[in-house]
Design a protein around this motif. Structure first.
Motif, PDB file in Angstrom:
ATOM      1  N   THR A 761       0.916  -1.459   0.045  1.00 55.24           N
ATOM      2  CA  THR A 761       0.031  -0.009   0.080  1.00 55.24           C
ATOM      3  C   THR A 761       0.843   1.253   0.057  1.00 55.24           C
ATOM      4  OG1 THR A 761      -1.887  -1.144   1.238  1.00 55.24           O
ATOM      5  CG2 THR A 761      -1.804   1.340   1.073  1.00 55.24           C
ATOM      6  N   PRO A 762       0.752   2.116  -1.085  1.00 52.21           N
ATOM      7  CA  PRO A 762       1.649   3.464  -1.043  1.00 52.21           C
ATOM      8  C   PRO A 762       1.013   4.318   0.047  1.00 52.21           C
ATOM      9  CG  PRO A 762       0.019   3.475  -2.870  1.00 52.21           C
ATOM     10  CD  PRO A 762       0.014   1.867  -2.226  1.00 52.21           C
ATOM     11  N   THR A 763       2.211   5.021   0.630  1.00 52.75           N
ATOM     12  CA  THR A 763       1.972   6.099   1.463  1.00 52.75           C
ATOM     13  C   THR A 763       1.246   7.348   0.900  1.00 52.75           C
ATOM     14  OG1 THR A 763       3.604   5.327   3.049  1.00 52.75           O
ATOM     15  CG2 THR A 763       2.740   7.692   3.358  1.00 52.75           C
ATOM     16  N   THR A 764       0.112   7.751   1.259  1.00 51.20           N
ATOM     17  CA  THR A 764      -0.717   9.016   0.901  1.00 51.20           C
ATOM     18  C   THR A 764      -1.089   9.927   1.972  1.00 51.20           C
ATOM     19  OG1 THR A 764      -2.819   7.991   0.553  1.00 51.20           O
ATOM     20  CG2 THR A 764      -1.219   7.900  -1.290  1.00 51.20           C
ATOM     21  N   VAL A 765      -0.840  11.180   1.830  1.00 49.39           N
ATOM     22  CA  VAL A 765      -1.170  11.843   3.003  1.00 49.39           C
ATOM     23  C   VAL A 765      -1.927  13.092   2.259  1.00 49.39           C
ATOM     24  CG1 VAL A 765      -0.227  13.473   5.086  1.00 49.39           C
ATOM     25  CG2 VAL A 765       1.238  11.526   4.006  1.00 49.39           C
ATOM     26  N   THR A 766      -3.301  13.287   2.978  1.00 48.96           N
ATOM     27  CA  THR A 766      -4.104  14.385   2.521  1.00 48.96           C
ATOM     28  C   THR A 766      -4.280  15.470   3.583  1.00 48.96           C
ATOM     29  OG1 THR A 766      -5.845  13.083   2.710  1.00 48.96           O
ATOM     30  CG2 THR A 766      -5.001  13.214   0.580  1.00 48.96           C
ATOM     31  N   SER A 773      -9.717  26.761  12.533  1.00 48.69           N
ATOM     32  CA  SER A 773      -8.665  26.633  13.556  1.00 48.69           C
ATOM     33  C   SER A 773      -8.312  25.271  13.432  1.00 48.69           C
ATOM     34  CB  SER A 773      -9.458  26.782  14.695  1.00 48.69           C
ATOM     35  OG  SER A 773     -10.462  26.008  15.027  1.00 48.69           O
ATOM     36  N   ARG A 774      -8.830  24.451  12.670  1.00 53.03           N
ATOM     37  CA  ARG A 774      -8.482  23.000  12.494  1.00 53.03           C
ATOM     38  C   ARG A 774      -8.095  22.470  11.184  1.00 53.03           C
ATOM     39  NH1 ARG A 774     -12.278  19.003  16.514  1.00 53.03           N
ATOM     40  NH2 ARG A 774     -11.560  20.112  18.592  1.00 53.03           N
ATOM     41  N   THR A 775      -7.216  21.387  11.142  1.00 49.22           N
ATOM     42  CA  THR A 775      -6.986  20.861   9.965  1.00 49.22           C
ATOM     43  C   THR A 775      -7.017  19.181  10.148  1.00 49.22           C
ATOM     44  OG1 THR A 775      -5.235  22.195   9.101  1.00 49.22           O
ATOM     45  CG2 THR A 775      -5.019  20.142   8.188  1.00 49.22           C
ATOM     46  N   ILE A 776      -7.563  18.605   9.165  1.00 50.83           N
ATOM     47  CA  ILE A 776      -7.729  16.997   9.113  1.00 50.83           C
ATOM     48  C   ILE A 776      -6.699  16.525   8.200  1.00 50.83           C
ATOM     49  CG2 ILE A 776      -9.029  15.129   8.548  1.00 50.83           C
ATOM     50  CD1 ILE A 776     -11.467  17.040   8.729  1.00 50.83           C
ATOM     51  N   ILE A 777      -5.931  15.689   8.930  1.00 49.58           N
ATOM     52  CA  ILE A 777      -4.757  15.108   8.118  1.00 49.58           C
ATOM     53  C   ILE A 777      -5.103  13.489   8.132  1.00 49.58           C
ATOM     54  CG2 ILE A 777      -2.275  14.306   8.242  1.00 49.58           C
ATOM     55  CD1 ILE A 777      -2.044  16.430  10.421  1.00 49.58           C
ATOM     56  N   LEU A 831       5.534  18.070   7.197  1.00 43.78           N
ATOM     57  CA  LEU A 831       4.732  16.688   7.657  1.00 43.78           C
ATOM     58  C   LEU A 831       4.713  15.681   6.580  1.00 43.78           C
ATOM     59  CD1 LEU A 831       3.694  15.094   9.913  1.00 43.78           C
ATOM     60  CD2 LEU A 831       1.333  16.027   9.317  1.00 43.78           C
ATOM     61  N   THR A 832       4.256  15.982   5.386  1.00 43.93           N
ATOM     62  CA  THR A 832       4.591  14.911   4.188  1.00 43.93           C
ATOM     63  C   THR A 832       5.875  14.216   4.129  1.00 43.93           C
ATOM     64  OG1 THR A 832       2.516  16.156   3.311  1.00 43.93           O
ATOM     65  CG2 THR A 832       3.828  14.704   1.918  1.00 43.93           C
ATOM     66  N   ASP A 833       6.874  15.279   4.142  1.00 45.57           N
ATOM     67  CA  ASP A 833       8.218  14.870   3.934  1.00 45.57           C
ATOM     68  C   ASP A 833       8.427  13.552   4.931  1.00 45.57           C
ATOM     69  OD1 ASP A 833       8.174  16.173   1.472  1.00 45.57           O
ATOM     70  OD2 ASP A 833       9.280  17.722   2.296  1.00 45.57           O
ATOM     71  N   ARG A 834       8.332  14.272   6.254  1.00 48.57           N
ATOM     72  CA  ARG A 834       8.583  13.203   7.462  1.00 48.57           C
ATOM     73  C   ARG A 834       8.101  11.912   7.460  1.00 48.57           C
ATOM     74  NH1 ARG A 834      11.726  14.368  11.828  1.00 48.57           N
ATOM     75  NH2 ARG A 834      11.652  16.770  11.311  1.00 48.57           N
ATOM     76  N   LEU A 835       6.547  11.955   7.029  1.00 48.25           N
ATOM     77  CA  LEU A 835       6.044  10.744   6.882  1.00 48.25           C
ATOM     78  C   LEU A 835       6.430   9.832   6.076  1.00 48.25           C
ATOM     79  CD1 LEU A 835       2.454  12.162   7.600  1.00 48.25           C
ATOM     80  CD2 LEU A 835       3.457  10.592   8.943  1.00 48.25           C
ATOM     81  N   ALA A 836       6.943  10.216   4.940  1.00 46.99           N
ATOM     82  CA  ALA A 836       7.255   9.504   3.563  1.00 46.99           C
ATOM     83  C   ALA A 836       8.766   8.894   4.124  1.00 46.99           C
ATOM     84  CB  ALA A 836       7.494  10.311   2.456  1.00 46.99           C
ATOM     85  N   ASP A 837       9.422   9.815   4.959  1.00 46.33           N
ATOM     86  CA  ASP A 837      10.719   9.311   5.412  1.00 46.33           C
ATOM     87  C   ASP A 837      10.733   8.092   6.453  1.00 46.33           C
ATOM     88  OD1 ASP A 837      13.591   9.381   5.859  1.00 46.33           O
ATOM     89  OD2 ASP A 837      13.275  10.637   7.631  1.00 46.33           O
ATOM     90  N   TYR A 838       9.483   8.385   7.334  1.00 47.72           N
ATOM     91  CA  TYR A 838       9.384   7.268   8.281  1.00 47.72           C
ATOM     92  C   TYR A 838       8.693   6.179   7.943  1.00 47.72           C
ATOM     93  CZ  TYR A 838      10.683  10.793  12.270  1.00 47.72           C
ATOM     94  OH  TYR A 838      11.286  11.559  12.896  1.00 47.72           O
TER      95      TYR A 838
END
Length: 843
Positions: A761-766, A773-777, A831-838
């Motif tokens: 399963t490829p990693t995708t971040v949206t 005041s809020r963001t959904i990740i 955050l996207t870059d760090r999640l891909a790295d991790y």
């Protein structure tokens, strides 16, 4: 004579690769390779005879098995037999040795045996392997009369007119093999040789035909009126597809390989010329899905019509049977429905729907000749010409919505297999046999759809009144279920249009189909809405904060009416349940029910805000509204007691294990701190506790308190359960908070998988701004033991505080949603870059 170089076979395999890319059919490819093998075998056999005291005219060298049928794959074993009547055993053994060793030296895995005709005949009378080998026998060199004489004796003694016992053994073998290899053609990683609808079933129908007619030439048998022409054409097409796929699979694996696993599926399209020289992942996945669709259609045709061929190959039995006349078109004879009208079914296709309905109502199966007549009439569904026939539409809806459809296969399943559904709804044909190249969906799209329809009918009958009481009640309120059932039938047709959003493409199909089938304008609009929105309720309920009034109001506006909402809930429920066994967990059901009730209340009373549960007397203070809606008052009071116990003891964390709906539940109450969720995930993993789902909440009180509810499974050595000692040990570890060093550490690099049985399963971040005041990740990635730990570590390293989270694991896919303070574009990019790295292998 020196052994022929292995390069002869290598050149033949290279020629197969070239022919594959050029689009040559499987039958021609198999014959092409068999001809090469024949010539090599004969060359070595002639040399062996020159070194032997036996003359070729004294024996017959023959091919059996795949080579005998000229269906040999590039790395298959060779099965050869030397028919040797009344010759010295030592001389025969010497000849076999002279033949075997050079063949192995030439790169052929040859199995050569010697047999006396009388001994083979005696064995074949009772042993199915010996008998099928005799039917496969094809002379290559020597005295062919030995083979013909042996076969003639077999036809006199136990084949030909006396073939019934042999055909019985074929049926038993097929049934046992199907049970052993999965019982269905719709396995995501099928066995091309032994699985249901595989090449062994092809061989089985060929043996039946040879036993009855001395030939398996489908074209000739159709010309001689032993087989219906369209059935023969479908079987020939299925043979061509299966042989081609098996040849490609062997070439991809460079060895004998029968199981078409995920990784091999990805190797086939390039080998078969189905992708350009340079292609991206999306192009490859589309080619894989199309290739597998060909397989499933071929396997289904071979399984269904292969059985009919074996039935038709049986000796005719003359006996008197009671015939019960139903009307001027149908009767029941020998417990089966028979079409008795003078007008052929091909000229009265609407009567085919009537045949299925009458068989359903009287709980009988179709007579073989009636089944064959329907199959012939609908062999090319688009050519039947009933897509715009009002009588056909009425008969179609009667089959589609009738809830007495309890037989297996059901009338709707038979209508699908025989092409009746496709004739009325041509777009359904595009998803027939279509698979999705991932590990989440375990059924082809059409089988998933039929399972969803069957579940709707069980709900309508009240079979699920205890499991799904809300669904049962809502279905009872439907006075006309046609819109719901039609939407369910076409809800995934958009998956055939891979270049577009499936819901938008499906909406257009639903609108056009409903209009063509004569539904009123309001029903047409509602049907298209159901398909367009069929993913909305599962996604919103599982991934979004249902205490958000704007979310509920937006859903209610899109749905438009209480009736539409009830139908959308029912479609959402059966769609979710039919993705894979166990997919509709009690947790998902509770969320779906909650969303329906909130949206229904909004429609009924015009709420501008979502009605909230009243605060329980002892619940934790300051929790978000979503927390109250998700848990009942008793559980909230229990959480409050857990928090108070923790504070009274002067500790920062408490952990409790109990049994909740659907499995084990670990509840963590604690004082919020940076990295607490990441540390909790790490501690759970260390002790063999796997997180399947979780709801994460933090209060707006000071000090902030967290209540995290995890649905867990023990794994590894802990599979028998989670002991109180383990819970206490985990709690003790969590009392020691991680420092900055632990929060900033990069987790170990995930190893790359050189060979995988399935696609990762490829990693995708949206990101989605839920408010000012809020963001959904939303993070979708491969589900592994440390996936959630890595995600939360990445957020902790970026200094992101998780306010609310929904954690969900679906098969090998993790789909996790987090509500955080609003993030800017730079923060999202980091955050996207760090999640891909991790998360991704190789860093």
């Amino acid at each position: 004579m020196a052994a022929a170089p292995a390069s002869t076979l290598d050149e033949a395999r290279d020629a197969l690769r070239t022919a594959l890319r050029a689009g040559q059919g499987g039958t021609a490819l198999a014959v092409q390779f068999a001809d090469v093998v024949d010539s090599v075998v004969c060359e070595h056999a002639k040399a062996a005879f020159e070194r032997s005291e036996i003359e070729p005219a004294q024996v017959c060298l023959g091919a059996v098995g795949g080579l005998g049928r000229r269906e040999l794959a590039p790395y298959s074993d060779l099965d050869l037999v030397v028919l040797a009547p009344d010759l010295d055993d030592a001389a025969i053994e010497a000849l076999v040795r002279e033949l075997v060793h050079p063949l192995w030296d030439a790169g052929m895995r040859a199995n050569v045996r010697a047999d006396h005709p009388s001994a083979w005949l005696a064995d074949a009378a009772s042993d199915i392997t010996s008998c099928t080998g005799l039917l496969d026998l094809r002379p290559l060199l020597g005295n062919a009369e030995h083979a013909e004489s042996l076969r003639a004796q077999a036809f006199d003694e136990f084949l030909g007119p006396r073939r019934a016992e042999f055909l019985d053994r074929l049926d038993v073998e097929a049934q046992e093999r199907h049970e052993r290899y999965g019982g269905t053609v719709y396995l995501v990683e099928p066995d091309l040789k032994h699985g249901p609808g595989g090449l062994r079933d092809l061989a089985s129908l060929e043996w039946a035909l040879r036993a009855a007619h001395r030939t398996a030439d489908l074209g000739q048998l159709a010309a001689d009126e032993h087989l219906p022409p369209n059935m023969a054409a479908l079987l020939q097409e299925a043979r061509d597809v299966l042989l081609k796929l098996r040849i490609a699979l062997h070439l991809a694996a460079k060895r004998s390989q029968e199981r078409l696993g995920f990784s091999y599926q990805e190797l086939l399209p390039p080998l078969m010329g189905r992708v350009p020289p340079k292609y991206d992942d999306a192009t490859l996945v589309e080619a894989v899905e199309r290739t597998m669709q060909e397989y499933y259609r071929a396997a289904r045709a071979l399984l269904r019509y292969g059985q009919r061929v074996r039935d038709r190959s049986r000796p005719r039995r003359d006996f008197v049977s009671m015939i019960r006349r139903l009307d001027d078109r149908f009767s029941i004879a020998r417990g089966r429905l028979v079409y008795t009208a003078d007008v052929p079914l091909a000229d009265a296709p609407v009567q085919c729907f009537g045949a299925l309905a009458r068989a359903r109502d009287r709980h009988v199966s179709l007579a073989g000749e009636t089944f064959d007549a329907i199959a012939e009439a609908f062999a090319v569904p688009a050519a039947v010409g009933i897509a715009d026939d009002r009588a056909a539409h009425a008969a179609f809806f009667e089959l589609l919505i009738n809830t007495d459809d309890v037989e297996h296969p059901s009338a709707v399943e038979l209508a699908s297999e025989l092409g009746l559904l496709e004739a009325v709804v041509p777009e359904f044909g595009e998803i027939r046999g279509r698979m999705q190249h991932d590990t989440y969906h375990v059924y082809t799209v059409d089988q998933h759809t039929l399972a969803a329809l069957a579940m709707l009918k069980r709900i309508a009958r009240g079979d699920h009144n205890k499991d799904y009481p809300l669904a049962t009640s809502l279905h009872l309120e439907l006075d006309d279920p046609r819109v719901l059932y039609l939407a369910t039938l076409v809800h995934d047709t958009g998956k055939a249009d891979t270049g577009r959003d499936q819901c938008e493409s499906g909406r257009e199909v639903a609108w056009e189909t409903a209009r063509r089938l004569g539904l009123c304008d309001a029903d047409v609009e509602r049907c298209s809405m159901l398909v367009a929105e069929h993913l909305a309720m599962p996604l919103l309920s599982q991934k979004r904060d249902l205490s958000d009034p704007d979310l509920i109001a937006a859903l209610a506006r899109r749905v438009g009416s209480p009736r539409g909402l009830a139908e959308l809930y029912l479609l959402s429920l059966v769609d979710t349940a039919s993705v894979r066994p166990g997919n509709l967990t009690s947790w998902k059901l509770a969320l779906l029910d909650e969303l329906y009730l909130l949206a229904r209340a909004h429609m009924r009373r015009g709420f501008t805000r979502v009605p909230q549960q009243e605060a329980a007397q002892d619940e934790p203070v300051g929790m978000p509204a979503r927390y109250r809606n998700l848990f009942d008052a008793d559980l909230r009071n229990h959480h409050g007691a857990l928090v108070q116990q923790m504070l009274a003891q002067g500790e920062a964390v408490d952990l409790e294990l109990d049994v909740g709906a659907g499995g084990l539940r670990l509840t963590l109450a604690g004082l919020d701190r940076p990295g607490l969720l990441a540390q909790t995930c790490a501690v759970f993993r260390e002790h063999g506790v796997e997180i399947m789902a979780a709801d994460i909440f933090s209060s707006d009180d000071v000090p902030s308190v967290v209540v995290d509810v995890f649905r867990v499974l023990p794994r590894g050595e802990a599979e028998r359960g989670i002991s109180p000692e383990t819970v206490e040990l985990m709690r003790t570890q969590l009392l020691q908070p991680w420092g900055q060093a632990e929060l900033q550490r990069r987790p170990p690099e995930r190893p790359s998988r050189a060979w995988s049985a399935r696609p990762r399963t490829p990693t995708t971040v949206t990101f989605e701004d839920a408010s000012e005041s809020r963001t959904i990740i939303e993070v979708e990635t491969e589900a592994e033991a440390d996936t959630l730990e890595r995600i939360t570590l990445a957020m902790a390293a970026e200094g992101i505080e998780i306010l609310l989270a929904r954690i969900n694991t679906e098969a090998e896919r993790a789909v996790d949603t987090f509500y955080v303070e609003r993030l800017g574009e730079d923060e999202q990019r980091r955050l996207t870059d760090r999640l891909a790295d991790y998360l991704d292998p190789g860093g």
